[in-house]
Design an enzyme around this catalytic site. Structure first.
Site, PDB file in Angstrom:
ATOM      1  N   CYS A  54       0.850  -1.054   0.076  1.00  0.00           N
ATOM      2  CA  CYS A  54      -0.054   0.125  -0.110  1.00  0.00           C
ATOM      3  C   CYS A  54       0.842   1.220  -0.039  1.00  0.00           C
ATOM      4  CB  CYS A  54      -0.980   0.110   1.108  1.00  0.00           C
ATOM      5  SG  CYS A  54      -0.377  -0.123   2.753  1.00  0.00           S
ATOM      6  N   HIS A  55       2.134   1.248   0.375  1.00  0.00           N
ATOM      7  CA  HIS A  55       2.952   2.265   0.278  1.00  0.00           C
ATOM      8  C   HIS A  55       3.359   2.817  -0.930  1.00  0.00           C
ATOM      9  CE1 HIS A  55       5.777  -1.110  -0.066  1.00  0.00           C
ATOM     10  NE2 HIS A  55       6.572  -0.109  -0.913  1.00  0.00           N
TER      11      HIS A  55
END
Length: 103
Positions: A54-55
């Site tokens: 998700c980063h």
């Protein structure tokens, strides 16, 4: 967990190391172009941090999420820098150089 979240997670898993996508781009790719905010909600409750990267999802202007759920924007930047993501002088991701282009 809803079908939308599952679609988001499967798509985000495909973002290659060293590339980023925007919340809006992910929303469009799952067929919900007006649901960028819900992409953020889905990623905020990422059930598999480290597996679902998700980063690698940022705002369309390259800004980092101030509410990054796994350590805040500083942690997100560190993770992205380790992958070779380039940043502009103002702290935004260089989207021109680092955007994930679907082929």
């Amino acid at each position: 967990m809803g079908h939308f979240n599952e679609q988001v997670y499967e798509l985000v898993k495909q973002i290659p190391t060293g590339r980023v996508a925007s919340y809006g781009q992910i929303a469009r790719m799952v067929g919900k172009p007006r649901n960028a905010r819900f992409v953020g909600f889905a990623l905020h409750s990422n059930p598999q941090p480290g597996i679902i990267p998700c980063h690698r999802v940022v705002f369309k202007d390259g800004s980092l999420a101030p509410g990054f759920a796994f350590g805040g924007p500083d942690a997100q930047r560190i993770l992205l820098e380790k992958e070779g993501i380039l940043f502009l002088d103002d702290g935004r991701v260089d989207m021109e150089q680092c955007s994930w282009e679907i082929t």
